[in-house]
Design a protein around this motif. Structure first.
Motif, PDB file in Angstrom:
ATOM      1  N   THR A  84      -5.174   8.805  -4.973  1.00 14.49           N
ATOM      2  CA  THR A  84      -3.791   9.014  -4.530  1.00 14.49           C
ATOM      3  C   THR A  84      -3.074   7.745  -4.082  1.00 14.49           C
ATOM      4  O   THR A  84      -1.859   7.755  -3.937  1.00 14.49           O
ATOM      5  CB  THR A  84      -3.751  10.005  -3.350  1.00 14.49           C
ATOM      6  N   ARG A  85      -3.798   6.655  -3.807  1.00 17.47           N
ATOM      7  CA  ARG A  85      -3.174   5.473  -3.221  1.00 17.47           C
ATOM      8  C   ARG A  85      -3.378   4.249  -4.100  1.00 17.47           C
ATOM      9  O   ARG A  85      -4.424   4.074  -4.748  1.00 17.47           O
ATOM     10  CB  ARG A  85      -3.724   5.179  -1.816  1.00 17.47           C
ATOM     11  N   ASP A 116       0.855  -1.183   0.000  1.00 21.53           N
ATOM     12  CA  ASP A 116       0.000   0.000   0.000  1.00 21.53           C
ATOM     13  C   ASP A 116       0.893   1.236   0.000  1.00 21.53           C
ATOM     14  O   ASP A 116       1.878   1.298   0.746  1.00 21.53           O
ATOM     15  CB  ASP A 116      -0.904  -0.001   1.240  1.00 21.53           C
ATOM     16  N   GLY A 117       0.550   2.204  -0.841  1.00 22.13           N
ATOM     17  CA  GLY A 117       1.346   3.422  -0.862  1.00 22.13           C
ATOM     18  C   GLY A 117       0.758   4.482  -1.773  1.00 22.13           C
ATOM     19  O   GLY A 117      -0.117   4.205  -2.600  1.00 22.13           O
ATOM     20  N   GLN A 118       1.240   5.691  -1.624  1.00 24.55           N
ATOM     21  CA  GLN A 118       0.782   6.780  -2.473  1.00 24.55           C
ATOM     22  C   GLN A 118       1.459   6.706  -3.842  1.00 24.55           C
ATOM     23  O   GLN A 118       2.546   6.153  -3.978  1.00 24.55           O
ATOM     24  CB  GLN A 118       1.090   8.124  -1.813  1.00 24.55           C
ATOM     25  N   THR A 134      -3.282   0.096  -3.643  1.00 25.15           N
ATOM     26  CA  THR A 134      -3.282  -1.001  -2.679  1.00 25.15           C
ATOM     27  C   THR A 134      -3.190  -2.319  -3.437  1.00 25.15           C
ATOM     28  O   THR A 134      -3.927  -2.551  -4.392  1.00 25.15           O
ATOM     29  CB  THR A 134      -4.560  -0.992  -1.829  1.00 25.15           C
TER      30      THR A 134
END
Length: 393
Positions: A152-153, A68-70, A155
């Motif tokens: 924005t993310r 998970d991250g931007q 996953t």
């Protein structure tokens, strides 16, 4: 920096069943439960994820969050996937499939291109760590990788289920458009049906409602006769899984006659229902009868009637349904006083033409198709409506 997964899960389900799924997961001991549109987030250890697969009647899948991250660009997504420890999760000899989805806020032009970028990142990770790349199998992969993009993310998930959970492993015969098993189970839950109450499906088709009800009544885990995706991961705990299966088998009641009744106008439909019941070992639990809906009588003084009536597309089908719906209302009024009736339909005409006052309407989705579950409490002389007061969907 590499990302090693924690045990955070997401269980998608048919839209409208999120509260039922959240209650199910809570009863199984899941933590961090958060229902969102289309599913439920939860957490727990490995065994919790396995238990959710084995016991959930309403989930479509169980997905294990592994990254998970931007992000701003596809390169950010690639980097996130490259840094996820896929080699810790499964062997390079396992075949893979990557499936990405995005909501309207995602600033990407092509989901297909992002899917390829994630696939390349997974393969590059393996090439770096063991000198080989896993093969892709779109039809029947060992490991399914899912990804979701919002504004924005990104996953990333590994599919803990494999095949969708509505594939229980008992269906051997089907009709033209059977309702999915997890949706049928959810409808029974929304109807408030419990095994102490008589259940009747007078338009039973291949018997999905009947089978789900029988398994609920006998406390049979819906995943007892199938395999799962997590069994192909390196994190698979065989001894713990076997203990969970043994516990589920012990908890199940032996098949015996139940107050569950099914009927259908067509013999082919009953033949399919009977074949499915026999394959599931539940033929002695349910009473089947070939009879037209207009001739059906209540088998007991009170109970729950649930049905998924046909809905038309062609004009001749619509005309037939326009004749049938008022007749359904008349049969309920005449023969089912004291019962609760539930009709699941995508046809908005049912609410108007059945000429009964719905005590409750629940929006559900059968895939992308918006449907309604109408509840009618049959109290003699109190809920008949004339056509001028017809219900609105």
């Amino acid at each position: 920096m590499s990302q090693k997964p924690t045990h955070q899960y997401f269980a998608p389900c048919p839209r409208g069943l999120e509260p039922a799924l959240a209650e199910e997961l809570s009863s199984l001991g899941a933590g961090g439960i958060k229902a969102v549109d289309g599913g439920v987030h939860f957490n727990g250890d490995w065994l919790m994820g396995a238990k959710a697969n084995l016991w959930s009647r309403t989930a479509s899948r169980v997905l294990w969050r592994v990254g998970d991250g931007q992000y701003r660009t596809d390169q950010d997504i690639y980097a996130l996937a490259r840094n996820t420890e896929w080699d810790w999760l499964f062997d390079v000899k396992r075949t893979i499939r990557v499936q990405m989805t995005a909501n309207k806020k995602a600033p990407i032009q092509s989901v297909e291109f992002v899917t390829l970028r994630v696939k390349d990142a997974v393969c590059d990770r393996f090439r770096d760590t063991c000198g080989e790349r896993p093969s892709v199998d779109r039809a029947n992969p060992d490991v399914r990788i899912h990804g979701f993009l919002d504004g924005t993310r990104c996953t990333l998930y590994v599919d803990f289920s494999g095949e969708p959970l509505f594939k229980r492993g008992w269906r051997v015969a089907t009709n033209e458009a059977p309702i999915r098993e997890n949706l049928a189970a959810g409808i029974l839950m929304l109807a408030g049906w419990t095994p102490e109450q008589t259940l009747l499906d007078p338009m039973c088709g291949s018997g999905t409602f009947l089978l789900e009800a029988a398994m609920m009544a006998l406390n049979i885990a819906p995943g007892l006769k199938r395999s799962f995706g997590f069994e192909k991961l390196k994190t698979f705990h065989r001894i713990k899984w076997q203990a969970l299966l043994d516990e589920a088998r012990t908890a199940a009641q032996p098949p015996h006659p139940l107050a569950i009744y099914g009927s259908d106008k067509y013999g082919d439909a009953l033949k399919a229902a009977r074949a499915n019941l026999e394959h599931a070992g539940l033929a002695d639990c349910v009473q089947l009868k070939q009879v037209d809906l207009m001739e059906v009588s209540a088998p007991t003084e009170t109970g729950v009637l649930v049905a998924n009536p046909p809905y038309g597309v062609r004009l001749d089908e619509l005309d037939k349904l326009a004749e049938m719906y008022p007749q359904i209302g008349a049969v309920l009024k005449k023969k089912f006083s004291g019962w609760r009736a539930y009709f699941f339909t995508a046809d908005p005409a049912l609410a108007k033409l059945i000429r009964l006052s719905a005590s409750k309407r629940t929006v559900l989705f059968n895939g992308a198709l918006e449907c309604r579950l109408f509840e009618y409490k049959m109290v003699a002389g109190s809920n008949r409506k004339d056509s001028a007061q017809a219900d609105q969907p």
